[in-house]
Design an enzyme around this catalytic site. Sequence first.
Site, mmCIF file in Angstrom:
data_model
loop_
_atom_site.group_PDB
_atom_site.id
_atom_site.type_symbol
_atom_site.label_atom_id
_atom_site.label_comp_id
_atom_site.label_asym_id
_atom_site.label_seq_id
_atom_site.Cartn_x
_atom_site.Cartn_y
_atom_site.Cartn_z
ATOM 1 N N ASN A 219 -16.838 -15.725 18.243
ATOM 2 C CA ASN A 219 -16.897 -16.983 19.101
ATOM 3 C C ASN A 219 -18.283 -17.238 19.043
ATOM 4 O OD1 ASN A 219 -14.269 -16.574 19.741
ATOM 5 N ND2 ASN A 219 -14.552 -16.098 21.989
ATOM 6 N N LYS A 297 -14.021 -4.753 0.524
ATOM 7 C CA LYS A 297 -13.975 -6.227 0.407
ATOM 8 C C LYS A 297 -12.996 -6.851 -0.086
ATOM 9 C CE LYS A 297 -16.863 -10.138 -0.949
ATOM 10 N NZ LYS A 297 -18.049 -10.682 -1.823
ATOM 11 N N PRO A 314 -7.360 -6.999 24.543
ATOM 12 C CA PRO A 314 -7.353 -6.853 25.749
ATOM 13 C C PRO A 314 -7.834 -7.832 26.747
ATOM 14 C CG PRO A 314 -8.477 -5.129 24.871
ATOM 15 C CD PRO A 314 -7.858 -5.872 23.905
ATOM 16 N N ILE A 316 -10.592 -8.114 28.940
ATOM 17 C CA ILE A 316 -11.507 -7.279 29.823
ATOM 18 C C ILE A 316 -11.639 -7.481 31.482
ATOM 19 C CG2 ILE A 316 -13.874 -6.108 29.748
ATOM 20 C CD1 ILE A 316 -13.943 -7.118 27.051
HETATM 21 O O1 C5P Z 1 -9.284 -16.629 29.123
HETATM 22 P P1 C5P Z 1 -10.702 -17.299 29.026
HETATM 23 O O2 C5P Z 1 -11.078 -16.432 27.746
HETATM 24 O O3 C5P Z 1 -10.924 -18.570 29.400
HETATM 25 O O4 C5P Z 1 -11.412 -16.569 30.421
HETATM 26 C C1 C5P Z 1 -12.842 -16.292 30.435
HETATM 27 C C2 C5P Z 1 -13.295 -15.000 31.170
HETATM 28 O O5 C5P Z 1 -12.416 -13.899 30.808
HETATM 29 C C3 C5P Z 1 -14.570 -14.663 30.953
HETATM 30 O O6 C5P Z 1 -15.125 -14.160 32.052
HETATM 31 C C4 C5P Z 1 -14.387 -13.788 29.924
HETATM 32 O O7 C5P Z 1 -15.511 -12.929 29.738
HETATM 33 C C5 C5P Z 1 -13.334 -12.945 30.253
HETATM 34 N N1 C5P Z 1 -12.500 -12.567 29.186
HETATM 35 C C6 C5P Z 1 -12.530 -11.064 29.013
HETATM 36 N N2 C5P Z 1 -11.769 -10.654 27.752
HETATM 37 C C7 C5P Z 1 -10.951 -11.472 27.168
HETATM 38 C C8 C5P Z 1 -11.177 -12.704 27.357
HETATM 39 C C9 C5P Z 1 -11.873 -13.449 28.275
HETATM 40 O O8 C5P Z 1 -13.218 -10.280 29.844
HETATM 41 N N3 C5P Z 1 -10.204 -10.749 26.076
#
Ligand code: C5P
Length: 409
Positions: A219, A297, A314, A316
């Site tokens: 990302n 690869k 997941p 987080i």
């Molecule tokens: O759902 P979205 O990605 O827009 O949500 C953003 C928030 O969720 C941020 O705080 C990001 O750190 C957290 N997040 C996470 N685990 C993920 C996706 C997003 O902790 N798999």
Amino acid sequence: MDNSALSSRRILLIVGGGIAAYKALELVRLIKKAGGEVRVILTASGAEFVTPLSLAALTGHPVHQALFSPEDETAMGHIELSRWADLVVVAPATAGLIAKAANGLADDLASTTLIATDKRTLLAPAMNVRMWLHPAVQANVARLKGFDGFHAMSVVGPDDGEMACGEYGPGRMAEPAAILDAIKGLLAGPASRVLAGKTAVVTAGPTFEAIDPVRGLTNRSSGKQGYAIAAALAELGADVTLVSGPTGLSAPLGVTRIEVESALDMQAATQRLLPADIAVMTAAVADWRIDTIAGGKIKKGAGGPPALALIENPDILAGVSAPGPLRPKLVVGFAAETSDLEANARSKLSRKGCDWIVANDVSSDVFGSDGNAVLLVRREGVETWPRQSKTGIAQRLAQTIADHFETAE
Ligand code: C5P
């Protein structure tokens, strides 16, 4: 930036010899802009890279270069200089200067001052990656950090990145803005350490999801906002652990960093740090990972591009927010949106179960930039924080967190 943060504070800057010495000029400018005073000791090798004249012009004071110079000693000798200072900063700190300080070797003005001072010292190392990773240098740095009381030296950086010598890795001097933040942190009085005794977990940066040994999905995230938040919480006295995906940033002063790559690693590292008082989840976690990572690869071939099967990572933040004995007292999530900022942030708040959402509009210039404008969305209301530095946003958030605990307790 708060222009009076260093009001009348006195910084003795020791400029060692290295290509990063040119960044010392910018550091002087930043310290002065923040209201601080600077005097400079320039080593003989430092003078090969920057001139005493530029440093004198920027600081408004003569530059000190020699231990046995009647002029320097009568102007301000090494003992007087170290008495004058509130903080000694060595930038760039070369392998040579670090070795001398670690072993009490005093053979020029810079090294003598480092041994003579009873003020705290901040080192900003800069050297070739192989030199930095050499066990002798690492042992010297560990030794300096481990001294008792004010003798313990603090270290900011070095950063990872491409080096002037063409190699890549840790060794680049921390950016002047990061050194300035570290200076502010060291000079912050204990009175402002309102989060002392609180533990905080901050996630930051992107995650990297491997496709095969050489490729991956990631990302866009510089990690700057999350690092600034970790630094701001630590400045207020919190015991902060930063769980960071790959970034080129150095760990902020006083923050423990755990470096991870994938979302699964980030989740495991974060969960291990619970329970904690505060969790701030700024990481841009990849939503999907590759179902089966190829062991070798993947070859380009006549079969065309491979079909990559993705599975969901997941969440987080949702996991950390789930009710239970490990849930932090305050969980703050981030939302990067390109439209309907407030409505999206509100629905994220209830969907993820966190307490606050900091929402930013990423349709304009946010990624990698030093500025940001956000909404703080809480169940009880929304605040608009206008565009300012990421450090400014971080400090306001840290203070709002401190106020929350003060009201709650
Ligand atoms: O759902 P979205 O990605 O827009 O949500 C953003 C928030 O969720 C941020 O705080 C990001 O750190 C957290 N997040 C996470 N685990 C993920 C996706 C997003 O902790 N798999």
